[in-house]
Design an enzyme around this catalytic site. Structure first.
Site: not given
Length: 267
Positions: A152, A154
């Site tokens: 998430y 990233a």
């Protein structure tokens, strides 16, 4: 008429932004996009009752052609676009070492990052013509790494970088780019996020005691867009964490670990 597109508008922050925008002024056209047509229609009905003109477009932002169709349908109905709110997204919580198949990492990136990129790319000529506004709903997880949120985070860090660069590119074009960084908001997004196996979490992985009301979150984003602010960092903890990351990153990591529920902490 001010024409505003909201992705992820069937529930949560997106639906609440639609309701608040409808309530703020009657000369508004709201284009509501999400995958669930029935839920979109329900939100559109609420907005229409408040005086807004509405258009619903069933859209999976993880598919580029559907993003293009959303923009084309908006222009066909209203003739122009004044604002694009890239709100659609999906959550996830999994320790990286527990993930066997990284395919859902790609799916998450397609929705959270590429959906925003594709919608923005298709809408950009219209937004430049109107000197309009772009909003990207990121997350505090796009500013500070949180344990278990590698996938998430990233996607949200990628959103931050993309829209920061785009803001600089559009500086002379009269188009504002506002990136919003909500913390924990009282919605169901975390319950519907991916788990390590690519299935549905079914519960929140974060401590929800101090979750921000969705009404407050939506208001802060709308106010930020209206003021054409660069960023909306919503909580005092978020602002402090961003500052401390520069001078005491280890402390920020410890604070991030505390935000994770005990059963979801690293082994």
């Amino acid at each position: 008429m001010q024409v505003i597109i909201i992705t992820g508008a069937s529930d949560g922050i997106g639906a609440e932004m639609a309701r608040q925008l409808a309530a703020r002024g009657k000369d508004v056209g709201l284009v509501l996009a999400a995958r669930n047509q029935d839920m979109l229609d329900a939100v559109a009905g609420e907005c229409a009752a408040l005086g807004a003109q509405t258009l619903t477009v069933a859209t999976d932002v993880g598919v580029q052609d559907q993003c293009r169709h959303l923009i084309d349908a908006t222009v066909a109905r209203f003739g122009h676009i004044d604002a694009l709110i890239n709100n659609a997204g999906r959550s996830a919580h999994a320790l990286f070492e527990d993930v066997a198949d990284l395919g859902w990492y790609e799916d998450l990136m397609r929705v959270n990052l590429w959906g925003s990129v594709w919608c923005t790319h298709a809408a950009l000529p219209h937004l430049k013509a109107s000197k309009g506004s772009i909003v990207a709903v990121s997350s505090l997880a796009g500013l500070v790494g949180v344990p278990g949120r590698s996938a998430y985070g990233a996607t949200k860090f990628a959103m931050t970088g993309f829209f920061e660069s785009l803001r600089a590119e559009l500086k002379g074009a009269g188009v504002s780019v506002t990136t919003a960084y909500p913390g924990v908001v009282a919605t169901r997004i975390r319950h519907r996020g991916y788990n390590a196996q690519g299935g549905i979490l079914g519960s929140s992985s974060l401590k929800e005691d101090d979750a921000m009301p969705v009404e407050e979150c939506a208001r802060l984003i709308i106010d930020g867009m209206a003021a054409r602010r660069r960023e909306v960092v919503m909580t005092a903890k978020g602002k402090l964490g961003r500052f401390l990351k520069l001078i005491a990153p280890g402390l920020v990591e410890n604070l991030a670990l505390r935000a994770v529920s005990d059963e979801q902490k690293p082994h």
